[in-house]
Design an enzyme around this catalytic site. Structure first.
Site, short mmCIF file in Angstrom:
data_model
loop_
_atom_site.label_atom_id
_atom_site.label_comp_id
_atom_site.label_asym_id
_atom_site.label_seq_id
_atom_site.Cartn_x
_atom_site.Cartn_y
_atom_site.Cartn_z
N PRO A 17 -60.53 9.76 23.32
CA PRO A 17 -59.74 8.98 24.65
C PRO A 17 -58.36 9.34 24.74
O PRO A 17 -57.79 9.63 23.68
CB PRO A 17 -60.08 7.32 24.23
CG PRO A 17 -61.22 7.36 23.20
CD PRO A 17 -61.36 8.64 22.39
N ASP A 47 -56.54 2.88 16.22
CA ASP A 47 -55.67 3.71 15.16
C ASP A 47 -55.31 2.69 14.22
O ASP A 47 -54.62 2.01 14.54
CB ASP A 47 -54.51 4.40 15.83
CG ASP A 47 -54.00 5.13 15.08
OD1 ASP A 47 -54.20 6.34 14.71
OD2 ASP A 47 -52.85 4.65 14.31
N TYR A 52 -51.18 0.20 6.77
CA TYR A 52 -50.95 -0.95 7.56
C TYR A 52 -51.47 -2.15 6.77
O TYR A 52 -51.14 -3.24 7.27
CB TYR A 52 -51.31 -0.70 8.80
CG TYR A 52 -51.00 0.43 9.72
CD1 TYR A 52 -49.85 1.10 9.35
CD2 TYR A 52 -51.79 0.77 10.86
CE1 TYR A 52 -49.70 2.12 10.14
CE2 TYR A 52 -51.24 1.93 11.59
CZ TYR A 52 -50.14 2.63 11.31
OH TYR A 52 -49.76 3.75 12.04
N LYS A 77 -55.69 6.58 8.04
CA LYS A 77 -54.58 7.53 7.47
C LYS A 77 -54.80 7.42 6.04
O LYS A 77 -54.62 6.26 5.47
CB LYS A 77 -53.28 7.47 8.17
CG LYS A 77 -53.29 7.53 9.79
CD LYS A 77 -51.89 7.38 10.29
CE LYS A 77 -51.91 7.00 11.74
NZ LYS A 77 -52.32 5.45 11.85
N HIS A 110 -50.90 10.74 6.59
CA HIS A 110 -50.14 9.82 7.21
C HIS A 110 -48.68 10.35 7.34
O HIS A 110 -47.88 10.09 8.21
CB HIS A 110 -49.84 8.53 6.41
CG HIS A 110 -49.54 7.39 7.09
ND1 HIS A 110 -49.89 5.91 7.10
CD2 HIS A 110 -48.48 7.26 8.15
CE1 HIS A 110 -49.11 5.22 8.05
NE2 HIS A 110 -48.48 5.89 8.77
#
Length: 289
Positions: A17, A47, A52, A77, A110
């Site tokens: 996308p 994502d 994170y 990542k 990353h």
């Protein structure tokens, strides 16, 4: 959402996308709800990253959505602490378990690790193996500069499908984007509307592109928000944009950008705003913890 989401084609013919939803800096407690909101508004590219620390919350939203897995495009990542061949496999399995998935659509390194680029290469070689095994539909990198990409290309076999970098009107990285294009690597933008210039502790003195007169004038012309104008600029440059928000109204607005188009001159006017000043810390300074 007022129009069908356009798709971009990666260098292995995988469709991605053109706009996704990012969850960087999303507290785990708010991540599930924000991803659910994004999915309800038509986002299908989500994502996240091991660093994170919200992969499990993303996975919860995915499992509760009821959306067919084939309709989703999920990226995570590998963090630098897990660089190396064997350690990359262990980290990949841990991310999959947290996400509640059997496979990924895109797996990225990353950051480059300039202090140990051999470990960076070994980690990417593990990604190649995961790709060859069919556990990942595409692989790539994030925050790589042109020299690092060139070295990676010389030492590995699979050209990255994506290089995810900071891109917004005040920091548009034309040289890296040109290198990516030349080598068939899709540029994916994190902080595509310049949010890093607002939230980063290293952003003192940097300006907010959402308040730039060129952007606000175009927003008034097209009856759109400044963020929508910038995201439309990203799309018309052929960039895959990954905006983030925890505000439902903004989540909905950020994907509602396919019912208008900027002129070529307007795209050029926005590109001319580039200051060359990075928002936030330089990824090249990242070291293992």
């Amino acid at each position: 959402m007022t129009a069908v989401m356009p798709m971009l084609t990666l260098n292995n013919d995988t469709a991605i996308p053109a706009v996704g939803f990012g969850v960087y800096r999303n507290p785990p407690a708010r991540t599930t709800v924000s991803v659910e909101t994004a999915l309800a508004n038509g986002y299908r590219l989500i994502d996240t990253a091991a660093a994170y620390q919200n992969e499990a919350e993303v996975g919860s939203a995915l499992s509760q959505s009821g959306i067919d897995r084939a309709e989703l495009f999920i990226t995570t990542k590998l963090w630098v602490d897990d660089y190396g061949y064997d350690s990359a496999f262990r980290a990949f399995d841990a991310s999959l378990a947290k996400l509640g998935l059997d496979s990924l659509d895109l797996y990225l390194l990353h950051q480059p690790l300039p202090s140990d680029f051999d470990a960076t290469v070994a980690a990417y070689q593990a990604l190649q193996t995961l790709y060859e095994q069919g556990r990942v539909r595409a692989i790539g990198v994030s925050n790589f500069e042109t020299a690092q990409l060139a070295e990676l290309l010389a030492r590995t076999d699979v050209v990255p499908a994506v290089n995810q970098i900071q891109v917004h009107p005040y920091f548009s990285e034309p040289e890296i984007r040109a290198f990516n294009l030349e080598h068939g690597i899709l540029t994916e933008a994190w902080s595509p509307i310049g949010g890093v210039n607002r939230y980063s502790s290293d952003a003192a003195g940097t300006k907010d592109p959402l308040q730039d007169p060129v952007i606000t004038a175009l927003a008034a012309k097209y009856h759109k928000t400044p963020a929508q104008v910038i995201l439309r600029w990203d799309i018309q440059l052929g960039i895959c944009a990954i905006p983030k928000s925890v505000t439902p109204k903004r989540i909905a607005e950020n994907i509602d950008i396919f019912d208008f188009a900027l002129t070529a001159a307007e795209v050029s006017d926005i590109s001319a705003l580039d200051t060359g000043v990075r928002g936030g810390p330089d990824p090249q300074d990242i070291v293992r913890s």
